[in-house]
Design a protein around this motif. Structure first.
Motif, PDB file in Angstrom:
ATOM      1  N   SER B   8     -16.295  -0.862   2.915  1.00 28.07           N
ATOM      2  CA  SER B   8     -16.473   0.183   3.927  1.00 28.07           C
ATOM      3  C   SER B   8     -15.119   0.662   4.461  1.00 28.07           C
ATOM      4  N   TRP B   9     -15.003   0.864   5.790  1.00 24.20           N
ATOM      5  CA  TRP B   9     -13.738   1.437   6.292  1.00 24.20           C
ATOM      6  C   TRP B   9     -12.581   0.459   6.208  1.00 24.20           C
ATOM      7  N   VAL B  10     -12.860  -0.835   6.083  1.00 20.18           N
ATOM      8  CA  VAL B  10     -11.755  -1.794   5.906  1.00 20.18           C
ATOM      9  C   VAL B  10     -11.077  -1.490   4.564  1.00 20.18           C
ATOM     10  N   ARG B  11     -11.897  -1.282   3.533  1.00 20.96           N
ATOM     11  CA  ARG B  11     -11.383  -0.919   2.208  1.00 20.96           C
ATOM     12  C   ARG B  11     -10.607   0.403   2.274  1.00 20.96           C
ATOM     13  N   GLU B  12     -11.186   1.380   2.996  1.00 19.36           N
ATOM     14  CA  GLU B  12     -10.516   2.684   3.075  1.00 19.36           C
ATOM     15  C   GLU B  12      -9.179   2.605   3.812  1.00 19.36           C
ATOM     16  N   LYS B  13      -9.129   1.818   4.888  1.00 16.19           N
ATOM     17  CA  LYS B  13      -7.869   1.700   5.646  1.00 16.19           C
ATOM     18  C   LYS B  13      -6.782   1.026   4.820  1.00 16.19           C
ATOM     19  N   LEU B  14      -7.191   0.087   3.965  1.00 16.85           N
ATOM     20  CA  LEU B  14      -6.205  -0.645   3.161  1.00 16.85           C
ATOM     21  C   LEU B  14      -5.886   0.066   1.845  1.00 16.85           C
ATOM     22  N   GLY B  15      -6.819   0.910   1.397  1.00 18.72           N
ATOM     23  CA  GLY B  15      -6.613   1.618   0.131  1.00 18.72           C
ATOM     24  C   GLY B  15      -6.848   0.762  -1.099  1.00 18.72           C
ATOM     25  N   ARG B  36      -1.846  -9.649   8.078  1.00 21.54           N
ATOM     26  CA  ARG B  36      -1.253  -8.750   9.074  1.00 21.54           C
ATOM     27  C   ARG B  36       0.262  -8.678   8.921  1.00 21.54           C
ATOM     28  N   SER B  37       0.865  -9.787   8.516  1.00 20.20           N
ATOM     29  CA  SER B  37       2.329  -9.798   8.402  1.00 20.20           C
ATOM     30  C   SER B  37       2.810  -9.087   7.130  1.00 20.20           C
ATOM     31  N   LYS B  38       1.867  -8.768   6.236  1.00 14.35           N
ATOM     32  CA  LYS B  38       2.256  -8.095   4.982  1.00 14.35           C
ATOM     33  C   LYS B  38       2.758  -6.673   5.216  1.00 14.35           C
ATOM     34  N   ASP B  39       1.964  -5.867   5.895  1.00 12.33           N
ATOM     35  CA  ASP B  39       2.421  -4.517   6.282  1.00 12.33           C
ATOM     36  C   ASP B  39       1.504  -3.849   7.308  1.00 12.33           C
ATOM     37  N   GLU B  40       1.916  -2.671   7.715  1.00  6.89           N
ATOM     38  CA  GLU B  40       1.269  -1.941   8.815  1.00  6.89           C
ATOM     39  C   GLU B  40      -0.217  -1.670   8.567  1.00  6.89           C
ATOM     40  N   LYS B  41      -0.571  -1.389   7.302  1.00  2.00           N
ATOM     41  CA  LYS B  41      -1.970  -1.071   6.978  1.00  2.00           C
ATOM     42  C   LYS B  41      -2.897  -2.223   7.372  1.00  2.00           C
ATOM     43  N   TYR B  42      -2.459  -3.441   7.081  1.00  2.00           N
ATOM     44  CA  TYR B  42      -3.279  -4.616   7.420  1.00  2.00           C
ATOM     45  C   TYR B  42      -3.375  -4.785   8.933  1.00  2.00           C
ATOM     46  N   LYS B  43      -2.248  -4.510   9.624  1.00  2.00           N
ATOM     47  CA  LYS B  43      -2.272  -4.606  11.094  1.00  2.00           C
ATOM     48  C   LYS B  43      -3.312  -3.653  11.661  1.00  2.00           C
ATOM     49  N   LEU B  44      -3.371  -2.456  11.096  1.00  2.00           N
ATOM     50  CA  LEU B  44      -4.343  -1.459  11.576  1.00  2.00           C
ATOM     51  C   LEU B  44      -5.776  -1.866  11.239  1.00  2.00           C
ATOM     52  N   ALA B  45      -5.998  -2.301  10.006  1.00  2.00           N
ATOM     53  CA  ALA B  45      -7.353  -2.674   9.572  1.00  2.00           C
ATOM     54  C   ALA B  45      -7.879  -3.872  10.372  1.00  2.00           C
ATOM     55  N   PHE B  46      -6.981  -4.787  10.719  1.00  2.00           N
ATOM     56  CA  PHE B  46      -7.401  -5.995  11.445  1.00  2.00           C
ATOM     57  C   PHE B  46      -7.011  -5.932  12.929  1.00  2.00           C
ATOM     58  N   ALA B  47      -6.924  -4.718  13.477  1.00  2.00           N
ATOM     59  CA  ALA B  47      -6.503  -4.558  14.880  1.00  2.00           C
ATOM     60  C   ALA B  47      -7.555  -5.107  15.843  1.00  2.00           C
ATOM     61  N   ASP B  48      -8.828  -4.901  15.535  1.00  2.00           N
ATOM     62  CA  ASP B  48      -9.896  -5.359  16.430  1.00  2.00           C
ATOM     63  C   ASP B  48     -10.851  -6.266  15.649  1.00  2.00           C
ATOM     64  N   LEU B  49     -10.690  -7.554  15.860  1.00  2.00           N
ATOM     65  CA  LEU B  49     -11.492  -8.504  15.071  1.00  2.00           C
ATOM     66  C   LEU B  49     -12.955  -8.562  15.520  1.00  2.00           C
ATOM     67  N   ASP B  50     -13.251  -7.958  16.680  1.00  2.00           N
ATOM     68  CA  ASP B  50     -14.652  -7.917  17.126  1.00  2.00           C
ATOM     69  C   ASP B  50     -15.512  -7.059  16.196  1.00  2.00           C
ATOM     70  N   PHE B  76     -15.342  -6.959   6.207  1.00  2.00           N
ATOM     71  CA  PHE B  76     -16.080  -5.694   6.310  1.00  2.00           C
ATOM     72  C   PHE B  76     -16.561  -5.480   7.743  1.00  2.00           C
ATOM     73  N   PRO B  77     -16.961  -4.246   8.085  1.00  2.00           N
ATOM     74  CA  PRO B  77     -17.490  -3.990   9.427  1.00  2.00           C
ATOM     75  C   PRO B  77     -18.933  -4.497   9.571  1.00  2.00           C
ATOM     76  N   PRO B  78     -19.484  -4.491  10.794  1.00  2.00           N
ATOM     77  CA  PRO B  78     -20.892  -4.860  10.967  1.00  2.00           C
ATOM     78  C   PRO B  78     -21.777  -4.047  10.001  1.00  2.00           C
ATOM     79  N   MET B  79     -22.780  -4.703   9.474  1.00  2.00           N
ATOM     80  CA  MET B  79     -23.595  -4.080   8.425  1.00  2.00           C
ATOM     81  C   MET B  79     -24.566  -3.042   9.000  1.00  2.00           C
TER      82      MET B  79
END
Lengths: 147, 82
Positions: B8-15, B36-50, B76-79
């Protein structure tokens, strides 16, 4: 018991008839069909469903087995589509067969609640303005707790 | 090596939809920190773990789940099925 995951559209009537033909000595069959409806703005072009195939198969087979034990089902069937879907097409279907209606209704509702919030499917709406992932609702997230 | 899947959008944010990772993480939380320490894309995708759900070997787990003997993790996000 069967789980079917498919891209293709299906005919609910045909599925119901086939399911009922194979049953013996049941008093109740419940079926629920989810349909693609238009969005609030009435501009939905298509609905896309993504899923995690290995997990979908495992988790649905598992939850089907637990519902069979809990409500003493003779049989159940889950069909869920993925890929691109048009308005008014069926998205998914749940069928349950038991001796009595309460068991069949409860099991079908439980399976539906599970599909809504625990089975790994994600919906994306496409409109003329672009596309957007459908957000989960708190109601769907909490609905399993009643079981 | 651990296989990581994104949906879903996790895949899209990371490419990317999946990757293989050599990790020293003991649990999911440490794995997320590593990503998250790999690069900015991961920081954004994992910004809100809720709003991130996690599966380990195709079973839903929480963030403290240990990675010992786990070969596949999915984020992935909530189903929104049904």
């Amino acid at each position: 018991m069967k789980v079917i995951l498919q891209r293709e559209v299906f005919d609910p009537g045909q599925i119901i008839n086939k399911f009922q033909c194979d049953l013996k000595n049941v008093g109740a069959v419940v079926n629920f069909t989810g349909i693609v409806r238009n969005n609030k703005e009435l501009n939905l072009k298509k609905l896309h469903i993504e899923h995690y195939p290995e997990m979908t198969r495992h988790s649905l087979a598992e939850v089907q087995l637990s519902s069979k034990k809990r409500w003493n089902l003779q049989d159940s069937l889950i069909i869920h589509r993925f890929g691109d879907l048009e308005i008014n097409e069926p998205i998914m279907m749940v069928m349950t067969a038991a001796k009595h209606r309460h068991e069949a209704f409860n099991a079908a509702e439980f399976l539906m609640d599970y599909l809504k919030s625990r089975a790994p499917f994600w919906k994306k709406e496409f409109t003329n303005d672009g596309s957007e992932w459908v957000l989960s609702t708190e109601d769907d997230e909490n609905s399993l707790s009643r079981w | 090596m651990i296989k990581i899947l994104y949906f879903s959008w996790v895949r899209e944010k990371l490419g990317i939809s999946e990757e293989l990772l050599k990790t020293k993480a003991n649990n999911i939380k440490e794995l997320i920190d590593e990503l998250r320490s790999k690069d900015e894309k991961y920081k954004l995708a994992f910004a809100d773990l809720d709003i991130i759900r996690i599966a380990a070997d195709q079973k839903l787990v929480d963030i403290e789940y240990p990675l010992k003997n786990v070969s596949e993790v999915a984020f992935f996000p909530p189903m929104t099925g049904g």
